[in-house]
Design a protein around this motif. Structure first.
Motif, PDB file in Angstrom:
ATOM      1  N   SER A 192      -2.544  -4.342 -10.080  1.00 44.97           N
ATOM      2  CA  SER A 192      -1.314  -4.391  -9.286  1.00 44.97           C
ATOM      3  C   SER A 192      -1.469  -5.261  -8.044  1.00 44.97           C
ATOM      4  O   SER A 192      -0.499  -5.606  -7.393  1.00 44.97           O
TER       5      SER A 192
ATOM      6  N   GLU B 131       1.314   5.103  -0.411  1.00 47.09           N
ATOM      7  CA  GLU B 131       0.947   3.780  -0.928  1.00 47.09           C
ATOM      8  C   GLU B 131       2.188   2.910  -1.118  1.00 47.09           C
ATOM      9  O   GLU B 131       2.208   1.726  -0.740  1.00 47.09           O
ATOM     10  N   SER B 132       3.227   3.516  -1.656  1.00 49.13           N
ATOM     11  CA  SER B 132       4.469   2.777  -1.884  1.00 49.13           C
ATOM     12  C   SER B 132       5.096   2.327  -0.564  1.00 49.13           C
ATOM     13  O   SER B 132       5.640   1.225  -0.473  1.00 49.13           O
ATOM     14  N   THR B 133       5.006   3.175   0.452  1.00 49.04           N
ATOM     15  CA  THR B 133       5.555   2.828   1.768  1.00 49.04           C
ATOM     16  C   THR B 133       4.867   1.602   2.338  1.00 49.04           C
ATOM     17  O   THR B 133       5.507   0.721   2.928  1.00 49.04           O
TER      18      THR B 133
ATOM     19  N   GLN C 138       3.326  -0.784   0.575  1.00 54.66           N
ATOM     20  CA  GLN C 138       3.672  -1.948  -0.233  1.00 54.66           C
ATOM     21  C   GLN C 138       5.108  -2.422   0.007  1.00 54.66           C
ATOM     22  O   GLN C 138       5.400  -3.610  -0.117  1.00 54.66           O
ATOM     23  N   LYS C 139       5.982  -1.495   0.371  1.00 52.82           N
ATOM     24  CA  LYS C 139       7.387  -1.856   0.571  1.00 52.82           C
ATOM     25  C   LYS C 139       7.695  -2.332   1.991  1.00 52.82           C
ATOM     26  O   LYS C 139       8.825  -2.738   2.278  1.00 52.82           O
ATOM     27  N   ASP C 140       6.710  -2.273   2.888  1.00 50.29           N
ATOM     28  CA  ASP C 140       6.940  -2.715   4.267  1.00 50.29           C
ATOM     29  C   ASP C 140       7.291  -4.205   4.252  1.00 50.29           C
ATOM     30  O   ASP C 140       6.485  -5.045   3.840  1.00 50.29           O
ATOM     31  N   SER C 141       8.483  -4.509   4.685  1.00 50.93           N
ATOM     32  CA  SER C 141       8.981  -5.883   4.570  1.00 50.93           C
ATOM     33  C   SER C 141       9.160  -6.573   5.920  1.00 50.93           C
ATOM     34  O   SER C 141       9.762  -7.646   5.984  1.00 50.93           O
ATOM     35  N   SER C 142       8.658  -5.987   6.975  1.00 50.66           N
ATOM     36  CA  SER C 142       8.828  -6.596   8.298  1.00 50.66           C
ATOM     37  C   SER C 142       8.096  -7.929   8.366  1.00 50.66           C
ATOM     38  O   SER C 142       6.950  -8.052   7.926  1.00 50.66           O
TER      39      SER C 142
ATOM     40  N   ASP D  61       3.435   8.107  -2.561  1.00 53.55           N
ATOM     41  CA  ASP D  61       4.548   7.717  -1.698  1.00 53.55           C
ATOM     42  C   ASP D  61       4.045   6.936  -0.488  1.00 53.55           C
ATOM     43  O   ASP D  61       4.674   5.968  -0.061  1.00 53.55           O
TER      44      ASP D  61
ATOM     45  N   LYS E 115       1.189 -10.602   5.611  1.00 57.12           N
ATOM     46  CA  LYS E 115       1.854 -10.759   6.908  1.00 57.12           C
ATOM     47  C   LYS E 115       1.201 -11.871   7.730  1.00 57.12           C
ATOM     48  O   LYS E 115       1.864 -12.528   8.547  1.00 57.12           O
TER      49      LYS E 115
ATOM     50  N   LYS F 242      -1.486  -6.026   2.197  1.00 61.26           N
ATOM     51  CA  LYS F 242      -0.200  -6.197   2.875  1.00 61.26           C
ATOM     52  C   LYS F 242      -0.379  -6.989   4.174  1.00 61.26           C
ATOM     53  O   LYS F 242       0.432  -7.866   4.506  1.00 61.26           O
TER      54      LYS F 242
END
Length: 639
Positions: free
Chosen positions: A413, A361-363, A365-369, A359, A450, A446
């Motif tokens: 991945s 790791e997923s957090t 990868q999902k950070d979209s800021s 979870d 950015k 990530k």
């Protein structure tokens, strides 16, 4: 074969009753000789037993009703116990002797029942009146003190301990003495009742009183029965407090509650392994199962704030640390349910840890800021992620156990072109090292994405250098350094240097290009003026552009400034010393030569602390000297 004929009395010591049965009238002349008492000797034994038994019959004596036999007179109590044994032997002889009177056996049986009632009463009184001295903590403490007695004696031989130690020792000795006496009395009664066939009556009393103590202890420790749905509905703050409470409760219950009860059962019922097991199981099984069932409920909750993993790891460690003790205390086959529950909780907790790491790791990868950090500073994701990972590293031993057989992550991945992609083969590395390196790799990937949001590429490289340096710093100052190893650190430090070099080239390249490659080569006055004019303009642009940049790590900040300074100041000093006079007289020099080499060094020393500019959220950490230099740099350029 038994046949109808003569009737005889047969006594069974297991039950407080007798029966009449028929036996064969024929007797073999070769039968085993039996010891026969005369009627007068049997009467004397029964009368002697009756004397002391009736004295302590609570139904006929007001004195016996309010007085404790064992507390009133130990000598008389021992005489009472001996009378039980004598009476039992007499009853066996009466049953064996077919010529004996059944009236004598009935009288002896009635006396035995009165004795057992008295012993039941004494047993109950000792258990009830000594709750404080027979509480599990006192019993377990007594056991520890007994084992340490010899070492204390050695200390006394060397010299007298100080007053405080002696007072504390006296107090403990008093408690230990009372506890020892109570346990000895309980064992005395238990042995007598079990031998006499009254084990059930004795055990029932013991289980009722001792179970109430264990249940009360567990309740006071804050352990209560809860369902999975109840735990799921709790706010995290409430659940967090319950977990902290459980950690302390489990420590106390294992150290005192269950350990003390096991010791007490072992000592009181030392003569019977089956009774010992039955008592301990019925008394502690429910409470222990409740205690070790809570972590499984927590592991199954759907709530997953970042800090949950540390509480789960705390519980896992708490159980695994005491696993040997759990197996020892609950070693009986009848307490296997406790061991199974503890093991189930360990399995569920380990599964929860793995799920929480995925979870995390997923957090990342999902950070979209897409917000760009002013000045190329540290991204909040870097700070929070490294805080998380460094705390995880404190649990390295537990994590190594949990993820030992966890399949390694699938590297496909990540983007194939990802510049952090590890080159070395980690197939032989410990699972925890592979997992931690992977999580950092995901973070850096990530961050690389950015960095692409910066329009100024030099700022993107500074951003990458800043954030990677922060990662390395946190690794070096935590247990991550032992998990990842020196090779990992060295490799990533080289990457920081590469980022810094790229930043330097892109941010200051035009300033370097504004000066000739050979600064001391002869040139015309016009060329000299042109070079000074280009240098002034490019340096002003670069300086003001980079003045908003920030480098958080002081070591990296100094390294970048020294690197720029060594090249730029040395190049400019050679050009300045050679061509300042070439531009013309002093008036012309003041017009075209606006910076001395020392000025350049001073301006560079003020960089990378960040400044406050209109519409910017960057934080100013520059000194008053920086402000002075900036005022200096403005005025000559306006001329």
């Amino acid at each position: 074969m038994p046949r109808k004929g003569m009737r005889s009395l047969c006594f069974s010591p297991r039950t407080p009753s007798f029966s009449i049965s028929r036996q064969s009238t024929s007797q073999s002349s070769s039968s085993t000789p039996r010891r026969r008492f005369t009627d007068s000797m049997i009467d004397q034994t029964i009368d002697a037993a009756a004397s002391i038994i009736m004295k302590w019959d609570a139904e006929t004596s007001a004195y016996a009703k309010v007085t404790s036999l064992l507390y009133e007179s130990k000598r008389e109590a021992l005489q009472f116990i001996r009378s039980v044994n004598d009476l039992q032997k007499t009853m066996h002889l009466l049953v064996a002797d077919q010529e004996s009177s059944s009236e004598k056996l009935i009288r002896a049986q009635n006396l035995m029942q009165i004795e057992m009632k008295r012993l039941q009463k004494e047993f109950y009184q000792i258990l009830s009146m000594n709750r404080a001295h027979l509480d599990p903590e006192s019993v377990s403490t007594r056991s520890s003190l007994t084992s340490a007695r010899s070492s204390m004696s050695d200390f006394d031989d060397e010299g007298s301990p100080d007053d405080e130690i002696r007072k504390e020792g006296d107090s403990i000795s008093e408690i230990e003495q009372v506890s020892s006496m109570a346990m000895a009395d309980l064992k005395l009664i238990a042995d007598c009742m079990i031998t006499s066939g009254y084990a059930k009556e004795c055990v029932d009393i013991y289980k009722i009183i001792r179970k109430s103590i264990i249940d009360e202890g567990i309740y006071k420790l804050g352990i209560e029965k809860m369902s999975s749905s109840q735990v799921n509905k709790m706010d995290w703050d409430v659940l967090d407090l319950k977990i902290k409470n459980w950690l302390e409760a489990k420590k106390i219950s294992m150290r005192t509650l269950f350990t003390g009860e096991r010791i007490l059962c072992n000592q009181v019922f030392a003569t019977s392994d089956s009774i010992k097991e039955s008592c301990f199981t019925d008394i502690s099984k429910e409470a222990a199962t409740l205690l070790f069932g809570f972590p499984e409920l927590v592991a199954k909750t759907k709530k997953s704030p970042p800090e949950k993993v540390f509480r789960v790891l705390d519980m896992y460690y708490s159980i695994s640390e005491d696993w040997q003790e759990i197996e020892t205390i609950f070693s009986f086959e009848s307490t296997s349910a406790v061991r199974v529950q503890a093991l189930n909780s360990l399995v569920r907790l380990s599964e929860s840890v793995r799920w929480l790491l995925m979870d995390f790791e997923s957090t990342i990868q999902k950070d979209s800021s897409k917000t760009m950090i002013p000045g190329g500073g540290l991204h909040p994701l870097t700070i929070s992620s490294m805080n998380y990972l460094t705390l995880l590293a404190d649990y390295s031993n537990i994590l190594a156990d949990i993820i030992a057989d966890w399949p390694p992550p699938v590297k496909s991945s990540l983007p194939a072109s990802f510049l952090y992609s590890p080159e070395s083969d980690d197939s032989s590395a410990p699972a925890i090292s592979v997992r931690m390196a992977w999580l950092i790799l995901v973070l850096l990937c990530k961050l690389d994405g950015k960095a692409k949001h910066y329009k100024d590429i030099s700022l993107a490289y500074l951003f990458l250098a800043n954030n990677l340096q922060h990662v390395i710093s946190r690794v070096r100052t935590s247990n991550l350094q032992y998990i990842l190893g020196e090779e990992w650190i060295t490799k990533h430090e080289a990457k920081v240097k590469q980022f810094a070099a790229n930043y330097e080239q892109l941010a200051w390249g035009e300033v370097f290009a504004s000066l000739p490659e050979n600064p001391t080569a002869p040139i015309t006055p016009g060329k000299a003026k042109d070079y000074f004019r280009k240098f002034n303009a490019s340096f002003e642009v670069a300086y003001w552009k980079q003045s908003s940049c920030i480098i958080h790590d002081s070591k990296l900040r100094d390294e970048i400034k020294v690197s720029i300074g060594k090249k730029l100041v040395a190049l400019y000093r050679d050009f300045y010393n050679t061509h300042r006079s070439t531009v013309g007289d002093e008036r012309m020099a003041r017009l075209f030569v606006r910076f001395s080499p020392e000025d350049i060094g001073n301006y560079l020393s003020d960089l990378f602390f960040g400044t406050v500019s209109s519409g910017s959220s960057s934080t100013s950490t520059s000194s008053s000297v920086s402000s002075h230099h900036r005022r200096q740099i403005r005025s000559p350029l306006r001329v």
